[in-house]
Design an enzyme around this catalytic site. Sequence first.
Site, PDB file in Angstrom:
ATOM      1  N   ASN A 164      -4.109   0.144  37.045  1.00 51.19           N
ATOM      2  CA  ASN A 164      -4.927   0.885  36.078  1.00 51.19           C
ATOM      3  C   ASN A 164      -3.985   1.309  34.957  1.00 51.19           C
ATOM      4  O   ASN A 164      -3.206   2.231  35.126  1.00 51.19           O
ATOM      5  CB  ASN A 164      -5.557   2.101  36.779  1.00 51.19           C
ATOM      6  CG  ASN A 164      -6.258   3.026  35.803  1.00 51.19           C
ATOM      7  OD1 ASN A 164      -6.506   2.661  34.654  1.00 51.19           O
ATOM      8  ND2 ASN A 164      -6.588   4.234  36.268  1.00 51.19           N
TER       9      ASN A 164
ATOM     10  N   LYS B 167      -4.678   2.708  32.213  1.00 47.14           N
ATOM     11  CA  LYS B 167      -5.119   3.903  31.476  1.00 47.14           C
ATOM     12  C   LYS B 167      -5.002   3.642  29.968  1.00 47.14           C
ATOM     13  O   LYS B 167      -5.211   2.512  29.537  1.00 47.14           O
ATOM     14  CB  LYS B 167      -4.325   5.127  31.942  1.00 47.14           C
ATOM     15  CG  LYS B 167      -4.365   5.261  33.464  1.00 47.14           C
ATOM     16  CD  LYS B 167      -3.901   6.581  33.988  1.00 47.14           C
ATOM     17  CE  LYS B 167      -3.981   6.568  35.507  1.00 47.14           C
ATOM     18  NZ  LYS B 167      -3.692   7.858  36.106  1.00 47.14           N
TER      19      LYS B 167
ATOM     20  N   HIS C  47     -13.429   7.142  37.707  1.00 47.76           N
ATOM     21  CA  HIS C  47     -12.050   7.610  37.890  1.00 47.76           C
ATOM     22  C   HIS C  47     -12.009   9.122  37.696  1.00 47.76           C
ATOM     23  O   HIS C  47     -12.744   9.670  36.868  1.00 47.76           O
ATOM     24  CB  HIS C  47     -11.126   6.912  36.889  1.00 47.76           C
ATOM     25  CG  HIS C  47      -9.679   7.173  37.155  1.00 47.76           C
ATOM     26  ND1 HIS C  47      -9.067   8.335  36.745  1.00 47.76           N
ATOM     27  CD2 HIS C  47      -8.744   6.463  37.824  1.00 47.76           C
ATOM     28  CE1 HIS C  47      -7.796   8.304  37.147  1.00 47.76           C
ATOM     29  NE2 HIS C  47      -7.583   7.174  37.813  1.00 47.76           N
TER      30      HIS C  47
ATOM     31  N   GLU D 201     -10.101  10.994  36.140  1.00 46.72           N
ATOM     32  CA  GLU D 201      -9.864  11.430  34.753  1.00 46.72           C
ATOM     33  C   GLU D 201     -11.146  11.372  33.934  1.00 46.72           C
ATOM     34  O   GLU D 201     -11.356  12.187  33.033  1.00 46.72           O
ATOM     35  CB  GLU D 201      -8.743  10.578  34.117  1.00 46.72           C
ATOM     36  CG  GLU D 201      -7.378  10.970  34.670  1.00 46.72           C
ATOM     37  CD  GLU D 201      -6.336   9.860  34.674  1.00 46.72           C
ATOM     38  OE1 GLU D 201      -6.525   8.836  34.002  1.00 46.72           O
ATOM     39  OE2 GLU D 201      -5.325  10.023  35.384  1.00 46.72           O
TER      40      GLU D 201
ATOM     41  N   GLU E  88      -8.676   8.324  45.730  1.00 45.28           N
ATOM     42  CA  GLU E  88      -7.564   8.852  44.951  1.00 45.28           C
ATOM     43  C   GLU E  88      -7.602  10.378  44.970  1.00 45.28           C
ATOM     44  O   GLU E  88      -8.353  10.988  44.192  1.00 45.28           O
ATOM     45  CB  GLU E  88      -7.659   8.368  43.503  1.00 45.28           C
ATOM     46  CG  GLU E  88      -7.633   6.862  43.362  1.00 45.28           C
ATOM     47  CD  GLU E  88      -7.170   6.443  41.965  1.00 45.28           C
ATOM     48  OE1 GLU E  88      -6.151   5.775  41.875  1.00 45.28           O
ATOM     49  OE2 GLU E  88      -7.822   6.834  40.987  1.00 45.28           O
TER      50      GLU E  88
ATOM     51  N   GLY F  83      -0.587  10.721  39.206  1.00 48.13           N
ATOM     52  CA  GLY F  83       0.357  10.966  38.118  1.00 48.13           C
ATOM     53  C   GLY F  83       1.293  12.140  38.357  1.00 48.13           C
ATOM     54  O   GLY F  83       1.984  12.587  37.454  1.00 48.13           O
TER      55      GLY F  83
ATOM     56  N   SER G 150       0.125   8.003  42.760  1.00 51.23           N
ATOM     57  CA  SER G 150       1.579   7.871  42.840  1.00 51.23           C
ATOM     58  C   SER G 150       2.056   6.779  43.811  1.00 51.23           C
ATOM     59  O   SER G 150       3.058   6.957  44.501  1.00 51.23           O
ATOM     60  CB  SER G 150       2.216   9.224  43.181  1.00 51.23           C
ATOM     61  OG  SER G 150       1.909  10.176  42.173  1.00 51.23           O
TER      62      SER G 150
ATOM     63  N   GLY H  30       0.767   4.560  36.868  1.00 50.85           N
ATOM     64  CA  GLY H  30       2.073   4.474  36.209  1.00 50.85           C
ATOM     65  C   GLY H  30       2.904   3.262  36.609  1.00 50.85           C
ATOM     66  O   GLY H  30       3.510   2.596  35.759  1.00 50.85           O
TER      67      GLY H  30
HETATM   68  P1  PGA Z   1      -0.805   6.997  39.362  1.00 52.27           P
HETATM   69  O1  PGA Z   1      -2.349   6.816  38.932  1.00 52.27           O
HETATM   70  O2  PGA Z   1      -0.447   5.797  40.197  1.00 52.27           O
HETATM   71  O3  PGA Z   1      -0.049   7.043  38.069  1.00 52.27           O
HETATM   72  O4  PGA Z   1      -0.706   8.260  40.154  1.00 52.27           O
HETATM   73  C1  PGA Z   1      -3.284   6.278  39.816  1.00 52.27           C
HETATM   74  C2  PGA Z   1      -4.641   6.237  39.162  1.00 52.27           C
HETATM   75  O5  PGA Z   1      -4.984   7.184  38.431  1.00 52.27           O
HETATM   76  O6  PGA Z   1      -5.409   5.282  39.324  1.00 52.27           O
END
Ligand code: PGA
Length: 248
Positions: A9, A11, A95, A97, A167, A173, A210, A232
């Site tokens: 992803n 983002k 998601h 976010e 998640e 993140g 993460s 990330g």
């Molecule tokens: P992250 O994000 O691996 O940076 O923690 C995961 C996601 O939001 O899908």
Amino acid sequence: MRRKVIAGNWKMNMLPSDTIKFMEEIDPLVKDSKNEVILCVPFTDLFYAINYTRDIPYLHIGAQNMHYEESGAFTGEISPEMLTSVECEYVIIGHSERRQYFNETDESVNLKVKAALKHGLKPIVCVGETLEQREAGNAIQVVNTQITKDLDGLTLDDLSNIIIAYEPIWAIGTGKTATKEDAEEVIKAIRDMVRELFSNDDVPILYGGSVKPENAKELFTMPNIDGGLVGGASLKPDVFEKIVNFDK
Ligand code: PGA
């Protein structure tokens, strides 16, 4: 055996030129993997990513969101048909976010999941609890409610075209990964819930939050965890490759 899926992803990162470079670099690195690789890219990168991967069966491309309406006065939104018109295959729906910053609810997530399926897109449906909900001991109850509402009205046929991603919001993140036992416990509960709803639990359920090369293997080899949704660590081919190839 259920298939393993590693989805990136991106983002709000990466320009078209970064996308082409990424595809060129990741291509030889994941060529021999038997895991399904999906990259969910910004709308402005979709065309470039799909153009590069069109004849590459082991690289799949997705979007990160869409509207549930087919067309109309929704300034700034993207319709399901706009995604299929560029041959987009997957789309992330719900998601955290989007839920947190753009007021998405289980009701809108459900409408989007149904609209995606109707148009032949494969939704990656995201669920997960906040830190507060986890600390109150409500993680499983929260995700089960999300699953029940988000997948409401779907058929068994639909189930074969979706992916679920668990998640935990506190792990996204932040560098804080859920332990493999915690992730397994919630993902097993999600699988039980899916079985209760559809009399079948044959759906990939991914862990996200993460994920990195150092923890991918221990997470993805748990009995109910079928891979990861990676933020990330999906931005650099040499890092993402190690997660895709966790089983090598
Ligand atoms: P992250 O994000 O691996 O940076 O923690 C995961 C996601 O939001 O899908």
